[in-house]
Design an enzyme around this catalytic site. Structure first.
Site, PDB file in Angstrom:
ATOM      1  N   TYR A 141       0.815  -1.222   0.000  1.00 51.40           N
ATOM      2  CA  TYR A 141       0.000   0.000   0.000  1.00 51.40           C
ATOM      3  C   TYR A 141       0.849   1.272   0.000  1.00 51.40           C
ATOM      4  O   TYR A 141       0.354   2.338  -0.324  1.00 51.40           O
ATOM      5  CB  TYR A 141      -0.953   0.017   1.203  1.00 51.40           C
ATOM      6  CG  TYR A 141      -2.092  -0.983   1.113  1.00 51.40           C
ATOM      7  CD1 TYR A 141      -2.134  -1.916   0.086  1.00 51.40           C
ATOM      8  CD2 TYR A 141      -3.121  -1.002   2.042  1.00 51.40           C
ATOM      9  CE1 TYR A 141      -3.153  -2.848  -0.009  1.00 51.40           C
ATOM     10  CE2 TYR A 141      -4.156  -1.929   1.959  1.00 51.40           C
ATOM     11  CZ  TYR A 141      -4.167  -2.845   0.934  1.00 51.40           C
ATOM     12  OH  TYR A 141      -5.184  -3.757   0.843  1.00 51.40           O
ATOM     13  N   LYS A 188       3.510 -15.143   1.819  1.00 47.30           N
ATOM     14  CA  LYS A 188       3.382 -15.863   0.551  1.00 47.30           C
ATOM     15  C   LYS A 188       4.801 -16.201   0.094  1.00 47.30           C
ATOM     16  O   LYS A 188       5.253 -15.812  -0.986  1.00 47.30           O
ATOM     17  CB  LYS A 188       2.611 -14.990  -0.458  1.00 47.30           C
ATOM     18  CG  LYS A 188       2.271 -15.665  -1.757  1.00 47.30           C
ATOM     19  CD  LYS A 188       1.176 -16.723  -1.652  1.00 47.30           C
ATOM     20  CE  LYS A 188       1.002 -17.430  -2.984  1.00 47.30           C
ATOM     21  NZ  LYS A 188       0.081 -18.587  -2.905  1.00 47.30           N
ATOM     22  N   ASP A 220      -2.964 -17.698   1.284  1.00 42.79           N
ATOM     23  CA  ASP A 220      -4.150 -18.344   0.695  1.00 42.79           C
ATOM     24  C   ASP A 220      -4.652 -19.455   1.608  1.00 42.79           C
ATOM     25  O   ASP A 220      -5.851 -19.584   1.866  1.00 42.79           O
ATOM     26  CB  ASP A 220      -3.856 -18.851  -0.738  1.00 42.79           C
ATOM     27  CG  ASP A 220      -2.524 -19.579  -0.879  1.00 42.79           C
ATOM     28  OD1 ASP A 220      -1.736 -19.610   0.086  1.00 42.79           O
ATOM     29  OD2 ASP A 220      -2.258 -20.124  -1.971  1.00 42.79           O
ATOM     30  N   ASP A 244      -5.244  -6.530   5.546  1.00 40.00           N
ATOM     31  CA  ASP A 244      -6.472  -5.839   5.151  1.00 40.00           C
ATOM     32  C   ASP A 244      -7.518  -6.861   4.726  1.00 40.00           C
ATOM     33  O   ASP A 244      -8.672  -6.835   5.175  1.00 40.00           O
ATOM     34  CB  ASP A 244      -6.142  -4.870   3.992  1.00 40.00           C
ATOM     35  CG  ASP A 244      -7.310  -3.977   3.637  1.00 40.00           C
ATOM     36  OD1 ASP A 244      -8.217  -3.791   4.472  1.00 40.00           O
ATOM     37  OD2 ASP A 244      -7.327  -3.450   2.504  1.00 40.00           O
ATOM     38  N   ASP A 248     -11.090  -8.394   7.054  1.00 40.93           N
ATOM     39  CA  ASP A 248     -12.502  -8.369   6.631  1.00 40.93           C
ATOM     40  C   ASP A 248     -13.076  -9.777   6.718  1.00 40.93           C
ATOM     41  O   ASP A 248     -14.185  -9.985   7.203  1.00 40.93           O
ATOM     42  CB  ASP A 248     -12.641  -7.860   5.185  1.00 40.93           C
ATOM     43  CG  ASP A 248     -12.946  -6.369   5.117  1.00 40.93           C
ATOM     44  OD1 ASP A 248     -12.348  -5.619   5.914  1.00 40.93           O
ATOM     45  OD2 ASP A 248     -13.777  -5.955   4.274  1.00 40.93           O
TER      46      ASP A 248
HETATM   47  C1  IPM Z   1      -9.116  -0.696   6.467  1.00 34.40           C
HETATM   48  C2  IPM Z   1      -9.674  -0.070   5.207  1.00 34.40           C
HETATM   49  C3  IPM Z   1      -8.629   0.864   4.625  1.00 34.40           C
HETATM   50  C4  IPM Z   1      -7.367   0.062   4.366  1.00 34.40           C
HETATM   51  C5  IPM Z   1      -9.090   1.599   3.358  1.00 34.40           C
HETATM   52  C6  IPM Z   1     -10.332   2.423   3.610  1.00 34.40           C
HETATM   53  C7  IPM Z   1      -8.012   2.445   2.747  1.00 34.40           C
HETATM   54  O1  IPM Z   1     -10.050  -1.044   4.316  1.00 34.40           O
HETATM   55  O2  IPM Z   1      -8.798   0.037   7.416  1.00 34.40           O
HETATM   56  O3  IPM Z   1      -9.018  -1.921   6.491  1.00 34.40           O
HETATM   57  O4  IPM Z   1      -7.225  -0.550   3.313  1.00 34.40           O
HETATM   58  O5  IPM Z   1      -6.516   0.018   5.232  1.00 34.40           O
HETATM   59 MG    MG Z   2      -9.932  -3.005   5.045  1.00 27.64          MG
END
Ligand code: IPM
Ligand code: MG
Length: 354
Positions: A141, A188, A220, A244, A248
């Site tokens: 990132y 990875k 993975d 990231d 989620d």
């Molecule tokens: C998170 C979010 C952010 C990230 C986005 C909004 C840039 O997805 O905090 O996980 O990728 O870090």
């Molecule tokens: Mg995120």
């Protein structure tokens, strides 16, 4: 009196942060430490009012504050701006980098009350209690990115320095040492050089932590194992983008992404925000779940202000409200008592004494 900078941001951010402030104010009332709240602009709201996603004034206020409570940034209105000016890159990633918040802690603990809210089978998720430690200021990132012509192409570079790897992995060993003693480093390494470097360094560091069992897993496979048998994990430490994506995914192990708090630390200061985004589709309707932000407030008390007792009071109050059958729409099943964003905040405040 500690100064907390509140950055509501965009979308549901402006609805969920007031609920967390309300709960924090209530929990510190009558205690030895009280908190002073100041407000600032970030993200799309800052673009609209001050011309950029992270105004200098906000950054200065964040540098001066003892801790930061953030909502979320982004929305369709700003999606067409050049990437570097958008709320995500120009606001959120920029403040993380500017404050050096390299360690992102995202705990996932299944509340007994929410076992049925998960899309996964109860026996799979019922004992989940894990922490993902995501490296937050390096990797893909933040590497050089750009476009080339002839042929038209685009690139993002994944680079990690030894020091960047050491400091996050070290925190992983320390956290695992205070928990169940298991650290899983996710990479990875079968493909990426940066991952082989990460693996070499973390393996070498393991000698200094004889009480922690270090394992390595490909990202993975980790995604699959998190769904297959999540209770095998204690602490996971990983690169920025892997973290990231995996967080989620892991949020569903706790019932809903609306339940997952986060703390981003640099060793002295912390920024606290829910792990979810600004959810423009449900913004402005008083239906967003404020619990991830309220629980982020608990992490602030724990990590920034050493107020463990008060942090646990918030966590217990959230449990109590859920035990009473109250749910925001994202968690609700038929028969549950559905509350709006504000009403959920009020319910947590009321449960604080319980
Ligand atoms: C998170 C979010 C952010 C990230 C986005 C909004 C840039 O997805 O905090 O996980 O990728 O870090
Ligand atoms: Mg995120």
């Amino acid at each position: 009196m500690p100064d907390v900078l509140v950055l509501p941001g965009d979308g549901i951010g402006t609805e969920i942060t007031p609920e967390a402030v309300k709960v924090l104010q209530a929990v510190v009332k009558g205690r030895s430490t009280s908190l002073n709240f100041n407000y600032g602009l970030i993200g799309g709201a800052a673009i609209d009012e001050a011309g950029k996603a992270l105004p200098d004034e906000t950054l200065a206020a964040a540098q001066a504050a003892d801790a930061i409570l953030m909502g979320s940034v982004g929305g369709p209105k700003w999606d067409t701006l050049p990437a570097g000016e958008r709320p995500e890159l120009g606001g959120l990633l920029k403040i993380r980098k500017a404050l050096g918040l390299y360690a992102n802690i995202r705990p996932v603990k299944m509340s007994p009350m929410l076992v049925d809210a998960s899309t996964l089978r109860p026996e799979v998720v019922k004992d989940v209690d894990l922490v993902v430690l995501r490296e937050l200021t390096g990797g893909l990132y933040f590497g050089e990115k750009g476009r080339k012509t002839d042929p038209a192409s685009a690139y993002d570079i994944l680079i990690y320095s030894e020091e960047e790897i050491r400091r996050i992995v070290e925190l992983g060993f320390q956290m695992a040492g205070k928990r169940r003693g298991k650290l899983c480093s996710v990479d990875k390494a079968n493909v990426l050089e940066s991952s082989r470097f990460w693996r070499e360094i973390s393996s070498e560091m393991a000698k200094d932590y004889p009480d922690v069992e270090l394992t390595h897993m490909y990202v993975d496979n980790a995604a699959m194992q998190l769904i297959r048998q999540p209770n095998q994990f204690d602490v996971i430490v990983t690169e920025n983008m892997f973290g990231d994506i995996l967080t989620d995914l892991a949020s569903m192990l706790g019932g809903s992404i609306g339940m997952m708090p986060s703390a981003s630390l640099n060793g002295t200061k912390g920024l606290y925000e829910p792990s979810h985004g600004s959810a423009p589709d449900i913004a402005g309707q008083n239906i967003a779940n404020p619990l991830a932000t309220i629980l982020s407030g608990a992490l602030m008390l724990r990590y920034s202000f050493d107020m463990e007792e008060e942090a646990q009071m918030i966590e217990r109050a959230v449990e109590a409200v859920l035990a009473d059958g109250y749910r925001t729409p994202d968690l609700a099943k038929p028969g549950d008592k559905v509350l709006g964003t504000r009403e959920m905040g009020n319910a947590v405040v009321e449960a604080l004494g319980s």
